[in-house]
Design a protein around this motif. Sequence first.
Motif, PDB file in Angstrom:
ATOM      1  N   VAL A 209     -16.994  -3.858 -22.699  1.00 51.00           N
ATOM      2  CA  VAL A 209     -18.332  -4.185 -22.214  1.00 51.00           C
ATOM      3  C   VAL A 209     -18.650  -5.591 -22.695  1.00 51.00           C
ATOM      4  O   VAL A 209     -18.359  -5.942 -23.844  1.00 51.00           O
ATOM      5  CB  VAL A 209     -19.381  -3.188 -22.753  1.00 51.00           C
ATOM      6  CG1 VAL A 209     -20.776  -3.580 -22.288  1.00 51.00           C
ATOM      7  CG2 VAL A 209     -19.058  -1.766 -22.320  1.00 51.00           C
ATOM      8  N   TYR A 240     -16.140  -7.225 -16.707  1.00 50.52           N
ATOM      9  CA  TYR A 240     -16.518  -6.006 -17.413  1.00 50.52           C
ATOM     10  C   TYR A 240     -17.992  -5.686 -17.162  1.00 50.52           C
ATOM     11  O   TYR A 240     -18.779  -6.570 -16.791  1.00 50.52           O
ATOM     12  CB  TYR A 240     -16.305  -6.174 -18.920  1.00 50.52           C
ATOM     13  CG  TYR A 240     -14.935  -6.657 -19.288  1.00 50.52           C
ATOM     14  CD1 TYR A 240     -13.801  -5.920 -18.956  1.00 50.52           C
ATOM     15  CD2 TYR A 240     -14.766  -7.864 -19.963  1.00 50.52           C
ATOM     16  CE1 TYR A 240     -12.530  -6.370 -19.285  1.00 50.52           C
ATOM     17  CE2 TYR A 240     -13.508  -8.323 -20.309  1.00 50.52           C
ATOM     18  CZ  TYR A 240     -12.383  -7.565 -19.962  1.00 50.52           C
ATOM     19  OH  TYR A 240     -11.144  -8.023 -20.297  1.00 50.52           O
ATOM     20  N   PRO A 241     -18.391  -4.441 -17.389  1.00 54.98           N
ATOM     21  CA  PRO A 241     -19.819  -4.131 -17.355  1.00 54.98           C
ATOM     22  C   PRO A 241     -20.583  -5.020 -18.322  1.00 54.98           C
ATOM     23  O   PRO A 241     -20.072  -5.360 -19.398  1.00 54.98           O
ATOM     24  CB  PRO A 241     -19.872  -2.660 -17.793  1.00 54.98           C
ATOM     25  CG  PRO A 241     -18.520  -2.121 -17.472  1.00 54.98           C
ATOM     26  CD  PRO A 241     -17.562  -3.251 -17.682  1.00 54.98           C
ATOM     27  N   TYR A 267     -29.477  -5.188 -12.067  1.00 47.47           N
ATOM     28  CA  TYR A 267     -29.460  -4.646 -13.421  1.00 47.47           C
ATOM     29  C   TYR A 267     -30.520  -3.551 -13.571  1.00 47.47           C
ATOM     30  O   TYR A 267     -31.551  -3.572 -12.893  1.00 47.47           O
ATOM     31  CB  TYR A 267     -29.742  -5.737 -14.456  1.00 47.47           C
ATOM     32  CG  TYR A 267     -28.583  -6.673 -14.708  1.00 47.47           C
ATOM     33  CD1 TYR A 267     -27.826  -6.570 -15.864  1.00 47.47           C
ATOM     34  CD2 TYR A 267     -28.268  -7.684 -13.801  1.00 47.47           C
ATOM     35  CE1 TYR A 267     -26.769  -7.448 -16.114  1.00 47.47           C
ATOM     36  CE2 TYR A 267     -27.216  -8.556 -14.037  1.00 47.47           C
ATOM     37  CZ  TYR A 267     -26.469  -8.435 -15.204  1.00 47.47           C
ATOM     38  OH  TYR A 267     -25.434  -9.284 -15.429  1.00 47.47           O
ATOM     39  N   HIS A 305     -28.734  -3.532 -18.126  1.00 47.33           N
ATOM     40  CA  HIS A 305     -27.313  -3.233 -17.947  1.00 47.33           C
ATOM     41  C   HIS A 305     -27.029  -3.016 -16.470  1.00 47.33           C
ATOM     42  O   HIS A 305     -27.893  -2.599 -15.704  1.00 47.33           O
ATOM     43  CB  HIS A 305     -26.898  -1.983 -18.740  1.00 47.33           C
ATOM     44  CG  HIS A 305     -27.540  -0.712 -18.243  1.00 47.33           C
ATOM     45  ND1 HIS A 305     -26.937   0.113 -17.319  1.00 47.33           N
ATOM     46  CD2 HIS A 305     -28.735  -0.147 -18.526  1.00 47.33           C
ATOM     47  CE1 HIS A 305     -27.737   1.140 -17.068  1.00 47.33           C
ATOM     48  NE2 HIS A 305     -28.826   0.999 -17.785  1.00 47.33           N
ATOM     49  N   ARG A 306     -25.806  -3.322 -16.102  1.00 45.49           N
ATOM     50  CA  ARG A 306     -25.376  -3.057 -14.746  1.00 45.49           C
ATOM     51  C   ARG A 306     -25.063  -1.575 -14.602  1.00 45.49           C
ATOM     52  O   ARG A 306     -24.327  -1.013 -15.407  1.00 45.49           O
ATOM     53  CB  ARG A 306     -24.137  -3.884 -14.402  1.00 45.49           C
ATOM     54  CG  ARG A 306     -24.416  -5.370 -14.217  1.00 45.49           C
ATOM     55  CD  ARG A 306     -23.144  -6.104 -13.826  1.00 45.49           C
ATOM     56  NE  ARG A 306     -23.372  -7.530 -13.707  1.00 45.49           N
ATOM     57  CZ  ARG A 306     -22.391  -8.421 -13.671  1.00 45.49           C
ATOM     58  NH1 ARG A 306     -21.144  -8.019 -13.748  1.00 45.49           N
ATOM     59  NH2 ARG A 306     -22.662  -9.710 -13.554  1.00 45.49           N
ATOM     60  N   ARG A 309     -20.996   2.153 -14.308  1.00 51.06           N
ATOM     61  CA  ARG A 309     -20.153   2.601 -15.418  1.00 51.06           C
ATOM     62  C   ARG A 309     -20.926   2.748 -16.730  1.00 51.06           C
ATOM     63  O   ARG A 309     -20.362   3.129 -17.753  1.00 51.06           O
ATOM     64  CB  ARG A 309     -18.986   1.633 -15.582  1.00 51.06           C
ATOM     65  CG  ARG A 309     -18.054   1.660 -14.367  1.00 51.06           C
ATOM     66  CD  ARG A 309     -17.145   0.465 -14.303  1.00 51.06           C
ATOM     67  NE  ARG A 309     -16.130   0.483 -15.343  1.00 51.06           N
ATOM     68  CZ  ARG A 309     -15.272  -0.513 -15.561  1.00 51.06           C
ATOM     69  NH1 ARG A 309     -15.331  -1.606 -14.798  1.00 51.06           N
ATOM     70  NH2 ARG A 309     -14.376  -0.433 -16.514  1.00 51.06           N
ATOM     71  N   LEU A 310     -22.212   2.429 -16.707  1.00 46.23           N
ATOM     72  CA  LEU A 310     -23.071   2.596 -17.871  1.00 46.23           C
ATOM     73  C   LEU A 310     -24.359   3.284 -17.459  1.00 46.23           C
ATOM     74  O   LEU A 310     -24.967   2.919 -16.448  1.00 46.23           O
ATOM     75  CB  LEU A 310     -23.406   1.230 -18.490  1.00 46.23           C
ATOM     76  CG  LEU A 310     -22.268   0.428 -19.102  1.00 46.23           C
ATOM     77  CD1 LEU A 310     -22.752  -0.961 -19.484  1.00 46.23           C
ATOM     78  CD2 LEU A 310     -21.695   1.132 -20.324  1.00 46.23           C
ATOM     79  N   ARG A 344     -20.913   5.734 -21.345  1.00 49.50           N
ATOM     80  CA  ARG A 344     -19.922   5.111 -20.497  1.00 49.50           C
ATOM     81  C   ARG A 344     -19.267   6.183 -19.622  1.00 49.50           C
ATOM     82  O   ARG A 344     -18.789   7.199 -20.126  1.00 49.50           O
ATOM     83  CB  ARG A 344     -18.875   4.396 -21.371  1.00 49.50           C
ATOM     84  CG  ARG A 344     -19.520   3.315 -22.230  1.00 49.50           C
ATOM     85  CD  ARG A 344     -18.522   2.518 -23.005  1.00 49.50           C
ATOM     86  NE  ARG A 344     -18.092   3.217 -24.206  1.00 49.50           N
ATOM     87  CZ  ARG A 344     -17.359   2.623 -25.148  1.00 49.50           C
ATOM     88  NH1 ARG A 344     -16.967   1.395 -25.008  1.00 49.50           N
ATOM     89  NH2 ARG A 344     -17.002   3.303 -26.218  1.00 49.50           N
ATOM     90  N   TRP A 347     -14.447   6.267 -17.094  1.00 48.78           N
ATOM     91  CA  TRP A 347     -13.309   5.612 -17.747  1.00 48.78           C
ATOM     92  C   TRP A 347     -12.411   6.664 -18.377  1.00 48.78           C
ATOM     93  O   TRP A 347     -12.848   7.680 -18.831  1.00 48.78           O
ATOM     94  CB  TRP A 347     -13.777   4.647 -18.836  1.00 48.78           C
ATOM     95  CG  TRP A 347     -14.543   3.480 -18.293  1.00 48.78           C
ATOM     96  CD1 TRP A 347     -14.678   3.121 -16.980  1.00 48.78           C
ATOM     97  CD2 TRP A 347     -15.295   2.538 -19.038  1.00 48.78           C
ATOM     98  NE1 TRP A 347     -15.467   2.017 -16.856  1.00 48.78           N
ATOM     99  CE2 TRP A 347     -15.864   1.621 -18.119  1.00 48.78           C
ATOM    100  CE3 TRP A 347     -15.561   2.362 -20.384  1.00 48.78           C
ATOM    101  CZ2 TRP A 347     -16.661   0.566 -18.491  1.00 48.78           C
ATOM    102  CZ3 TRP A 347     -16.351   1.312 -20.761  1.00 48.78           C
ATOM    103  CH2 TRP A 347     -16.898   0.427 -19.819  1.00 48.78           C
TER     104      TRP A 347
END
Length: 347
Positions: A209, A240-241, A267, A305-306, A309-310, A344, A347
């Motif tokens: 991240v 990456y995120p 975001y 945060h984007r 994946r988060l 997360r 993944w």
Amino acid sequence: MTRRFRTLLAAVAVVATALGPATPVQADNPRRLTVATYNVYQGADLTVLFTAPTLPELVERAGLAYQQVVATDFPARARAIARLLAKTRPDVLGLQEVALWKKGPLDGPLQVSYDFLDILLRELRAVGLRYRTAATVTMFTGTLPISATEQASFSDRNALLVRDGLQVSSPQSHLYDAKVVVDTPAGITFNIPSGWIAVDVGVDRRDRVRLVTTHLDPSAAAVRDAQGRELYAALAGSPYPVVVAGDVNSPPTNTTGPYGKFVTGGYRDAWRAVHGARDGFTATQDPDLRNLPSLLDQRVDHVFHRPGRLVAVSAQLVGEAVRDRTPTGLWPSDHAGLVVTLRRVGW
């Protein structure tokens, strides 16, 4: 059990005790990442310097500002901040206004009087939190007389601290092109840049991240907006995120400023994702930090945060309650800190 085997076990136990517990190689929960942002307050209101009408008045105001730094007692505040963070144990800590103050004779060398970064790291270790400094950026630095015989210097810094055990790579440190220039009535010009820093944090190359912290200009909206656009563009190509944790001086109502730029540009606002559009106020207490009741009524410190994946699963303030103050009645900072846990996924 043979005597030889018992002897071997005893030897292993002695060695293990001497070495202590093994250092972890990742966060406590590898699928969760806890990120904090905290503007720890430089210790004084320096904007009073900009309006000083004469040089003697500027020196007097600079002296009073330094006295305020002493009175707002960062060592005691750092102890309070460390105790608060010990309860939440962030993996990554984005800090703003991590001041470096020096003082000395007017025509002589300066000595460090308060290094906020060293002081805070020491207090974090005292409560069992071991961080390393992953990235810093020094922005404004200036020196002024504070009396007829002494001078003081101030450096404004941002810092990213990462808990031991997390892999860190690709540190970045940048100043924005957009900055504030203040021409004072006393004939002194202050050039006041702002900046941002980033590191990639994770367990391996597939699980990283990009963590960012910044402090956008608090006084000039046009400059602040330009800085927000610069940061957004700089992060657009991240492989990456991305998580941006900082004091952007832009509330949710600022739809055309940095807040609006990030949330309309893809975001998520972690606080809003968890709590909706309520509370979460992080700014601002009085410069002397002794006001009661609390004056926090703006939400300008954010974790963006984007999505994908988060996912934000918790968000809480620290340092906003009366019980969080130092024994002498100082707020830990003029801002509250914000601690967000991200899960997360995929993944």
